[in-house]
Enzyme design. Structure first.
Site, mmCIF file in Angstrom:
data_model
loop_
_atom_site.group_PDB
_atom_site.id
_atom_site.type_symbol
_atom_site.label_atom_id
_atom_site.label_comp_id
_atom_site.label_asym_id
_atom_site.label_seq_id
_atom_site.Cartn_x
_atom_site.Cartn_y
_atom_site.Cartn_z
ATOM 1 N N ASP A 1 16.984 28.405 30.557
ATOM 2 C CA ASP A 1 16.727 26.981 30.367
ATOM 3 C C ASP A 1 17.949 26.106 30.593
ATOM 4 O OD1 ASP A 1 13.926 26.620 29.723
ATOM 5 O OD2 ASP A 1 14.355 27.931 28.010
ATOM 6 N N GLU B 1 1.755 24.575 28.090
ATOM 7 C CA GLU B 1 2.704 25.658 27.868
ATOM 8 C C GLU B 1 3.511 25.296 26.624
ATOM 9 O OE1 GLU B 1 5.108 26.419 31.389
ATOM 10 O OE2 GLU B 1 6.589 27.490 30.194
#
Lengths: 256, 402
Positions: free
Chosen positions: A56, A45
């Site tokens: 995040d 990824e």
């Protein structure tokens, strides 16, 4: 057939490391992805850095900010993936926030994915409700839109999300952001069993997965484990990021 | 006139104002947004909820706020200026209207913990205030750079019992504080209510903040008719950062034959690149959960805005404003830092009212030569907040050490 679809036709444990494009150095990503594949990553990824990465945690945020400072752009990322494709066939999913994609334009972005050799897309801020037209365009070009489900997603919605995704979905392990601590095993098992039951596609799990034990455990209840923050953290202040990443992936894969 | 607004009913049930708005958030937040939408739909038609809110607005915040016919500046400029005095609210700005509405929703939903983002600190103070009043835990995210610029408001929030969490990521300002509040919400979504301060964010926030703020326009409409003896004003003016005071004033007037003007912050000038004129200079994009207009670079990265007024210093804008601009219903102008400062001084000296620097942008429009205002026009301006919070900034800009 697209590489992600073929990969998930095969049974067995799968490890999917996450790498921030342009981190730690502008041009590290080509070498890092190839090293990851060599060390046993089943899929990789690649994160597209964004100025406002609201899903995040601090480790990946910091890497994104650093990568943007290094000068990474979407255009460069496509060039780097093209370069990676001359060396490895490992399935590649780009992970990114929606705005840079919108700015490039859906069709242009997807065409670039096709010509670079990207296989899938993970867009954490494009939920089912807004994703329909984009996912359909992606599927027409044989790119897998990997939509996300969370522990509080209803059964019915898990099914709808997986139907729109088509090839693979991504289960967020917890209510939270990348790098957080995992919930208790009992809670996780009932959630993952629910995803298994209601998803029409295979599914991978990510967020908070950091050790070999985690990778083994999650593979028992899903079709693969994503390791992100732990890989990025391992490169912080590290003079040999490529070698260290290889070593960590071997450890996570249990081949070391 | 725009018949399309005679029965204006946006957003649609998916939260869209045509291509603007929506819910561009992580999956984890979808159930929370749906839950909020349902609770709000019930509260909106619940007489007990509405009565309690009206009671608080009146007795706690001091509504209705005056509509003041500012005769001194009116005679100078040759048209009639009516100031909607939101600065007279408890905590000194319109922000409390929304904070009271949402805290009642939070309580109705059984949430014990309130989080909020703040830039200048006005919204943070309003949230800390209502959280104190209702005995709820309160965490306010604020960029480190804003904490430095707005020490007074930080201390006020502390006095009110709120916890301030400094945000050191990104540009360390409002947009980063908003990211951090969203991260907190994703992590504590079961127990926590996110009290957004402007008409931004994912659906239903732009709608419900607008609705809670529309008390501004509803009152102004009635007061104007009563005080002026005319049916309607000719023109409305309000400053636009995220856009909540403007939506509050504009919304009840959208179906009427009234010209509507929003004023954005041109900072050091549109050409300087240091501004916060999102609608004027930005492009279609997605930030903080909504599709709207965004200051961004060619790679889709969000740009850092600039305005002397911290409340306008935001690279996005509410999705409904993007829609109103695109449809042509509302016209958007800009005013620079310098024009705002001049107007700050102007209103203080002429009318004895210190306006917030945000509101001073709306006032600055009145004095621009190309504003199109005709002699004798009736103009309502939203004076969204008081300027006491800005005296340090103003002194610094005038080179005075206090």
């Amino acid at each position: 057939m697209n590489r992600i679809k073929s990969l998930f036709l095969k049974s067995g444990e799968k490890l999917i490391p996450f790498l921030t494009a342009g981190y730690p150095n502008l041009n590290s990503t080509v070498e890092l992805v190839c090293a990851a594949a060599e060390a046993g990553a089943d899929m990789v990824e690649i994160g597209i850095p964004f100025s406002d990465p609201l899903a995040d945690g601090p480790i990946i945020q910091k890497s994104s900010q650093r990568a943007l400072g290094n000068g990474i752009t979407l255009k460069l990322i496509f060039e780097q993936v093209k370069e990676i494709r001359t060396q490895t066939d490992v399935p590649i999913a780009l992970m990114g926030y929606y705005n840079p994609i919108l700015k490039m334009g859906h069709e242009q972005f997807l065409d670039n994915c096709v010509s670079a050799g990207v296989d899938g897309l993970i867009l954490p801020d494009l939920p089912l409700d807004e994703a329909k037209s984009f996912c359909e365009s992606a599927k027409l070009k044989d790119i897998s839109p990997i939509l996300l489900v969370a522990p509080n997603t209803t059964d019915d919605r898990i099914r709808k999300i997986s139907e729109l995704a088509g090839d693979l979905i991504y289960s967020v392990s917890m209510l939270g952001i990348t790098g957080n601590n995992l919930a208790s095993k009992n809670v996780l098992v009932s959630y993952l069993n629910r995803v298994r039951k209601h998803s029409v596609t295979p599914f991978i799990v990510g967020f908070g997965i950091s050790t070999r034990n985690d990778v083994v455990w999650f593979n028992n209840y899903s079709d693969g484990a994503v390791v992100g923050s732990a890989i990025i953290k391992n490169m912080e202040e590290n003079l040999t990021p490529i070698e260290s990443t290889k070593e960590l992936i071997r450890t996570l894969k249990g081949t070391k | 006139m725009d018949n399309q607004f005679k029965d204006y009913q946006l957003p649609d049930e998916r939260g869209h104002f045509e291509q603007f708005g929506g819910k561009y958030v992580p999956e984890t937040l979808i159930p929370a947004l749906e839950d909020l939408t349902q609770h709000y739909a019930l509260a909106k038609v619940d007489l007990v909820f509405q009565t309690e809110l009206s009671h608080l607005l009146k007795h706690y915040s001091g509504r209705e706020t005056a509509l003041y016919h500012a005769t001194q500046i009116s005679s100078e400029l040759g048209f009639d200026i009516w100031l909607k005095r939101e600065d007279l609210n408890h905590t000194g700005a319109h922000k409390i209207n929304n904070a009271l509405g949402q805290i009642l929703l939070a309580r109705r939903m059984g949430k014990k913990r309130i989080i909020a983002e703040t830039g200048a600190g006005q919204h943070g103070v309003a949230v800390a205030t209502v959280a104190a009043r209702f005995g709820l835990e309160c965490v306010v995210y604020m960029g480190e750079e804003d904490i430095r610029r707005q020490k007074l408001n930080v201390f006020r929030m502390n006095l009110l019992g709120a916890e301030i969490r400094p945000v050191s990521s990104g540009s360390k300002t409002l947009k980063d504080a908003t990211n951090e509040a969203i991260r907190d919400w994703v992590t504590h979504v079961d127990t926590t209510y996110y009290l957004i301060g402007s008409t931004v964010g994912p659906h239903p926030y732009p709608m419900l903040v607008r609705d809670f703020q529309s008390v501004i326009g509803i009152e102004a409409k009635e007061q104007f008719a009563k005080q002026s003896g005319r049916n309607l004003p000719d023109r409305l003016v309000a400053c636009v950062g995220g856009g909540s005071n403007a939506m509050g004033l504009f919304y009840p007037f959208l179906p009427e034959d009234v010209m509507i003007i929003g004023v954005e912050a041109a900072g050091k000038g549109l050409d300087s690149g240091e501004h916060a004129a999102t609608l004027t200079e930005g492009e279609f994009g997605v930030l903080h959960g909504a599709a709207s207009t965004l200051l961004q670079n060619e790679d889709g990265q969000v740009l850092l805005p600039h305005s002397i007024s911290a409340g306008l210093d935001y690279p996005g804008v509410g999705p409904e404003h993007s829609y109103l601009k695109e449809s042509g219903r509302v016209k958007y102008y800009t005013a620079t830092d310098q024009e705002a400062l001049d107007s700050f001084k102007w209103l203080s000296v002429k009318e004895g009212i210190l306006p917030a620097l945000e509101s001073a942008h709306a006032l600055a429009y009145l004095r621009q030569h190309d504003n199109g205002i005709k002699e004798g026009e009736q103009v309502i301006v939203c004076l969204s907040g008081r300027g006491d919070k800005d005296v340090h900034t103003v002194a610094e800009a005038f080179g005075i050490n206090i």
